[in-house]
Design a protein around this motif. Structure first.
Motif, PDB file in Angstrom:
ATOM      1  N   LEU C  84     -87.368 -70.081 -63.572  1.00 48.89           N
ATOM      2  CA  LEU C  84     -87.574 -71.429 -63.379  1.00 48.89           C
ATOM      3  C   LEU C  84     -86.610 -72.058 -62.656  1.00 48.89           C
ATOM      4  CD1 LEU C  84     -90.217 -73.055 -65.860  1.00 48.89           C
ATOM      5  CD2 LEU C  84     -90.861 -72.390 -63.266  1.00 48.89           C
ATOM      6  N   TRP C  87     -84.830 -71.354 -59.512  1.00 45.83           N
ATOM      7  CA  TRP C  87     -85.590 -71.349 -58.572  1.00 45.83           C
ATOM      8  C   TRP C  87     -85.076 -72.937 -57.769  1.00 45.83           C
ATOM      9  CZ3 TRP C  87     -90.895 -73.753 -59.245  1.00 45.83           C
ATOM     10  CH2 TRP C  87     -91.830 -73.357 -58.290  1.00 45.83           C
ATOM     11  N   ARG C  88     -85.434 -73.885 -58.928  1.00 41.18           N
ATOM     12  CA  ARG C  88     -85.221 -75.166 -58.686  1.00 41.18           C
ATOM     13  C   ARG C  88     -83.796 -75.227 -58.390  1.00 41.18           C
ATOM     14  NH1 ARG C  88     -89.660 -76.935 -57.854  1.00 41.18           N
ATOM     15  NH2 ARG C  88     -91.161 -77.355 -60.158  1.00 41.18           N
ATOM     16  N   ASN C  90     -81.810 -74.813 -55.949  1.00 45.62           N
ATOM     17  CA  ASN C  90     -81.437 -74.579 -54.556  1.00 45.62           C
ATOM     18  C   ASN C  90     -80.057 -73.894 -54.550  1.00 45.62           C
ATOM     19  OD1 ASN C  90     -83.830 -74.532 -53.487  1.00 45.62           O
ATOM     20  ND2 ASN C  90     -84.177 -75.617 -52.627  1.00 45.62           N
ATOM     21  N   LEU C 169     -90.559 -67.232 -55.964  1.00 44.46           N
ATOM     22  CA  LEU C 169     -89.276 -68.338 -54.190  1.00 44.46           C
ATOM     23  C   LEU C 169     -90.434 -67.602 -53.397  1.00 44.46           C
ATOM     24  CD1 LEU C 169     -85.901 -66.544 -54.820  1.00 44.46           C
ATOM     25  CD2 LEU C 169     -86.751 -68.709 -54.568  1.00 44.46           C
ATOM     26  N   GLU C 173     -93.670 -73.561 -50.380  1.00 46.72           N
ATOM     27  CA  GLU C 173     -92.979 -74.604 -51.167  1.00 46.72           C
ATOM     28  C   GLU C 173     -93.974 -75.891 -50.836  1.00 46.72           C
ATOM     29  OE1 GLU C 173     -89.537 -76.821 -50.107  1.00 46.72           O
ATOM     30  OE2 GLU C 173     -88.324 -74.833 -50.276  1.00 46.72           O
ATOM     31  N   GLU C 176     -96.815 -76.359 -54.399  1.00 49.66           N
ATOM     32  CA  GLU C 176     -97.320 -76.956 -54.227  1.00 49.66           C
ATOM     33  C   GLU C 176     -96.728 -79.087 -54.125  1.00 49.66           C
ATOM     34  OE1 GLU C 176     -93.302 -77.871 -57.805  1.00 49.66           O
ATOM     35  OE2 GLU C 176     -92.473 -77.091 -56.221  1.00 49.66           O
ATOM     36  N   GLU C 177     -96.526 -78.768 -52.995  1.00 47.86           N
ATOM     37  CA  GLU C 177     -95.898 -80.469 -52.751  1.00 47.86           C
ATOM     38  C   GLU C 177     -97.712 -80.582 -52.317  1.00 47.86           C
ATOM     39  OE1 GLU C 177     -93.810 -80.167 -48.896  1.00 47.86           O
ATOM     40  OE2 GLU C 177     -91.957 -80.049 -50.682  1.00 47.86           O
ATOM     41  N   ARG C 180     -99.628 -82.004 -55.494  1.00 46.30           N
ATOM     42  CA  ARG C 180     -98.595 -83.175 -55.824  1.00 46.30           C
ATOM     43  C   ARG C 180     -99.748 -84.892 -55.862  1.00 46.30           C
ATOM     44  NH1 ARG C 180     -94.194 -82.882 -59.436  1.00 46.30           N
ATOM     45  NH2 ARG C 180     -94.842 -85.154 -59.447  1.00 46.30           N
TER      46      ARG C 180
END
Lengths: 388, 265, 278
Positions: C84, C87-88, C90, C169, C173, C176-177, C180
């Motif tokens: 994790l 992954w975060r 960058n 990965l 992306e 996930e957004e 949210r």
């Protein structure tokens, strides 16, 4: 024109730049991609292989290029059988759909690559590269990287790279398909121009009938692994062999129907009501009573007139205007006739510019313009995405 | 990127830096001045490095490991390249079956692999020669070599080689001029990755060594069992440094993204 | 690339070296069978019978399998937060990836040696605790199951990180957004989006870790000593000390069969867990 092409066995004169495809079939496992194709391409002509995706046109091109070998039959280039001759020994050039430019070479290096392979002297290479950079209109760009070029410029490099080797035949696999309309038109003109200058035989694969019509001396319409028709663009448009060719080239009104009687005249029961057409309207087959057929009419052959207009020897159908669009010189109309909507294109004239929707009218056409064909086979229908 | 909770982040950082901790401890212990291994050391010296570098047995083991790694990596890279090129261009239909076969050693516990290879090499009569070790290493590293090359080759437009052939290049010439330069990073990844694995392999190798041939890692293993002299820490550090150099080299020439690429894409 | 380009014998030669190498690998497996079942020229089931009959051998298998399950699960638990984090991260990912890759690729002999220095009777932990005055006699951290499990877990975590990170990965992306935006909290998003999509990586890790653990020799031998036997160490001593290739082959085949069964079980669990995805 000295091209003679047909589905029956013919041979070109074997001159430099001619191709003869003799009874060529290609299968992958049990799937036959090409079935017994015969084609003779005369030297110095611009020929397009036209058809929907999956019709076998690209396979035919790859067979000529020598990437694959026919399952049956053989191909002659310049009058010589090329069976078993590897690609690099064939007198051909090729422009690929995705262009296949070498990304790690500059423009000039891309164009010079083939000459280097042929061990041409360095100063001669420079001279010829410069000449062809000029010919395709890329002067001063020799040192650019491929990634720095625009789409159109890449096309020009691909063309120059193939032509610099002076092949007797240039194969082009939908090279313009990724470009926008305007650029495409521009390059079509350039392509035609270069072909006329060099007198190289161009074999151009496309699924765009308009492109085929603009570019070629000869169009080869392909469908379901077979050659459907060969001829000049005008010939193919005016005298299509069958419904497939007719549908593929240009706009078409299709009226489904059934033959009720045949003889000197054809009597039909159709979606637009009963029709009587000359027997000559049916080409390539003899319809018998009870046969399902399709009557084809080009939109420009349909004339829309007032309900009380005289027929004057034309076939007349009563209808109702569903929509009317005027785009400059042309007026497009949709007419509800019987159980179908026919479309018509006419020159815009005072009076028909503002025909209100739902107004009754008369649709007139010269019976000599009507074509009667057998319905599409299931396999050909699939090419159009139609349910059999 | 979004934030992660402080707890997860702290855990992540702690665990991450635990990974190299034992290696770091070996590193520090190698500068130990006393006669037995100590951490943290009470005095510092280079005496174990001097001993390691002057002992011919260690120099020989390092040399053997390096050349075996080089030969293994080169052979396996050539084999993988040829096979991947052939499959992609001429026989895409056998690709699935071939990959299954190539990746099957991965699903073989190393202990079994060791016994299996020693049995085979005994049949060949080459146990105890470098060739037994090289052949065994080739079987162990082949999946790690094939994958980066296959990925690199697959991303090259197949029409590029056809274009070169249309322009008169023989297949060999087209490979040399077009394909090789474009697969450079995949080939280098294969070379370095398989070289590193070969250099550090021990479980399979220890079955195959002989009185005349032993690799560095197997020799370290044998010495740990016999006596735990601090010279081992110095030797281990040397092997870590060699591996580290190879990884940095890999990062420079080809990048590390290969390692976290999904095979499916 | 398109299929159907002509294949000549010359071109087929390109595949030949690979086929030879693979053939050698499969021959070695066959040799394993012939060694295991043949004793003095005749067919023999002796060593398999021995494994079935001797309770002390059962213990070795139990220990190996149970430790390996524990090791695989522990390693995944440890590696998930690391994955994790990477992954975060960058911008730092490449640097941090090296911190994972170096321990992964450095020889496991060296890594195990590090653990000997840490866990040994006079090692770092015992010295430190002694210095604190917490203990008087050294704790027994090595030459038992604890040592083996610590060592194996540490040896295998880097691979798990790489496997899980690959899965993370490959999550798009915006997925996930999207979650949210639809109002899910970050915990909810993790539970419902990120974690399920990382499961393929988790299961790959579990499989490879389990295999790496049951087949281990070096770490159990160095940290477990001679009494706490693993299947791998037993095999090792049969080949290296007893020179009994038949027995080693029989043990290897049992280990192989066991691994195969375990892989099938993990695959089945994975299929259950991933049902509804795809």
């Amino acid at each position: 024109m000295n091209v003679h092409l047909s589905s029956t066995i013919q041979t070109s004169d074997g001159a430099d730049g001619s191709i003869d495809v003799n009874a060529v079939s290609k299968s992958y496992g049990s799937v036959e991609v090409l079935s017994s194709v015969n084609l003779a391409i005369a030297a110095g002509t611009f020929v397009t292989l036209l058809g929907p995706s999956g019709c076998g046109k690209t396979t035919l091109l790859r067979l000529i290029a020598g990437f694959i070998e026919p399952t049956q039959g053989h191909i002659q280039i310049n009058g010589v059988d090329v069976s078993g001759v590897p690609t690099q020994k064939r007198p051909i050039g090729m422009v690929f759909q995705n262009l296949a430019l070498f990304p790690h070479f500059s423009v000039a290096e891309n164009i010079a690559y083939g000459l280097k392979i042929k061990k041409v002297a360095a100063d001669e290479i420079d001279r010829r590269v410069a000449r062809f950079i000029g010919l395709v209109g890329l002067d001063g760009m020799g040192d650019r990287r491929i990634s720095q070029l625009s789409g159109g410029q890449k096309q020009r490099v691909a063309l120059a790279r193939s032509l610099v080797l002076e092949p007797s035949i240039l194969l082009l696999d939908e090279p313009l398909s990724a470009l926008d309309m305007q650029l495409r038109r521009q390059l079509q003109i350039a392509l035609k121009d270069i072909q006329r200058k060099l007198k190289t035989t161009f074999v151009f694969v496309t699924h765009d009938q308009e492109e085929a019509t603009i570019l070629s001396d000869t169009v080869v319409v392909m469908g379901d692994g077979k050659v459907q028709q060969v001829g000049t663009p005008q010939d193919i448009y005016s005298n299509p062999n069958n419904l497939f060719v007719s549908k593929f080239i240009g706009e078409l009104n299709e009226i489904k129907g059934r033959v009720t009687a045949s003889g000197r005249d054809l009597t039909l029961e159709t979606e637009v009501g009963p029709l009587t057409l000359p027997a000559s309207a049916a080409q390539g087959f003899t319809p018998r009573a009870g046969d399902e057929v399709v009557v084809c009419l080009r939109p420009e052959h349909l004339h829309v007139a007032a309900p009380d207009a005289p027929a004057n020897g034309s076939v007349a159908l009563a209808g109702q205007i569903t929509d009317c669009l005027v785009s400059g010189p042309l007026t497009h109309m949709g007419i509800q006739t019987g159980r179908t909507i026919l479309s018509s294109v006419m020159m815009t004239q005072a009076g028909n510019a503002a025909l209100p929707s739902a107004s009754p009218c008369k649709v007139l056409f010269d019976p000599a313009h009507a074509r009667v064909f057998a319905p599409l086979s299931d396999r050909l229908a699939k090419a159009f995405g139609e349910q059999p | 990127m979004q934030k992660m909770s402080p707890l997860t982040r702290t855990l992540g950082i702690c665990f991450l830096f635990l990974l190299p901790a034992p290696i770091f401890i070996v590193f520090v212990a190698s500068f130990n001045g006393s006669a037995y291994i100590q951490f943290p050391p009470e005095s510092y010296s280079f005496r174990w490095y001097v001993e390691a570098l002057t002992d011919a047995r260690w120099a020989r083991a390092v040399g053997t490991s390096l050349w075996i790694a080089a030969v293994t990596a080169s052979l396996v890279t050539v084999i993988s390249f040829l096979a991947a090129y052939f499959t992609l261009r001429y026989a895409p239909r056998i690709n699935t079956a071939l990959e299954l076969a190539i990746f099957s050693p991965l699903f073989f516990p190393h202990a079994c692999m060791g016994v299996a290879t020693v049995a085979l090499m005994a049949n060949f009569g080459i146990v105890g020669t470098p060739w037994a070790i090289i052949l065994a290493h080739m079987m162990v590293v082949i999946p790690f070599s094939y994958r980066p090359i296959h990925i690199a080759l697959r991303s090259v437009d197949p029409d590029l080689i056809r274009a070169a052939e249309v322009m008169g290049a023989s297949e060999l010439r087209a490979l040399k001029d077009i394909i090789l330069p474009m697969c450079r990073s995949g080939i280098l990844t294969s070379l370095l990755f398989s070289g590193i694995i070969s250099f550090d392999e021990v479980t399979v190798t220890m079955f195959l060594i002989g009185p005349d041939v032993t690799t560095l890692t197997v020799q370290i293993f044998t010495f740990i069992q016999d006596d735990a002299s601090p010279v081992l820490a110095a030797i281990s550090t040397i092997s870590v440094v060699l591996t580290f150099i190879a990884i940095i080299l890999l990062e420079r020439v080809a990048g590390l993204s290969f390692f976290v690429q999904r095979s499916g894409s | 690339m398109n299929s159907g380009e002509r294949v000549t014998f010359g071109k087929f030669l390109m595949l030949l070296p690979m086929l030879i190498l693979l053939a050698m690998f499969f021959t070695s497996v066959v040799t394993l069978f012939s060694n295991a079942f043949v004793e003095r020229g005749g067919f023999s089931f002796k060593y398999f019978q021995q494994i079935i009959d001797r309770p002390d051998y059962h213990v070795v298998f139990y220990r190996t399998v149970l430790s390996s399950i524990l090791v695989a699960i522990l390693a995944v638990l440890f590696s998930y937060p690391i994955a994790l984090l990477l992954w975060r991260a960058n911008t730092w990912r490449n640097m941090l990836l090296i911190v994972v890759l170096v321990p992964w690729l450095v020889s496991l002999v060296v890594r195990t040696y590090g653990w000997i220095i840490i866990l040994g009777p006079k090692g770092f932990i015992n010295a430190f605790l002694g210095w604190l005055g917490v203990i008087e006699t050294p704790l027994k951290l090595m030459f038992n199951d604890i040592g083996i499990i610590i060592g194996l877990t540490h040896v295998l975590v880097p691979f798990a990180v790489i496997s899980i990170l690959s899965s993370l990965l490959s999550i798009e992306e915006n997925l996930e957004e999207a979650s949210r935006v639809l109002g899910a909290s970050s915990l909810e998003t993790f539970r419902r989006v990120v974690f399920p999509l990382s499961l393929p990586g988790v299961f790959t890790a579990l499989m490879v870790l389990y295999l790496g653990s049951v087949g281990a020799i070096v770490t159990p031998l160095l940290l477990g000593g001679i009494t706490e036997k693993f299947v791998g160490t037993q095999i090792h001593s049969e080949v290296m000390s007893s020179f009994n290739m038949s027995k080693a082959a029989a043990w290897s085949l049992c280990l192989l069969a066991l691994s195969f069964v375990s892989l099938v079980i993990i695959k089945l669990i994975e299929r259950r867990a991933l049902r509804g995805q795809e």
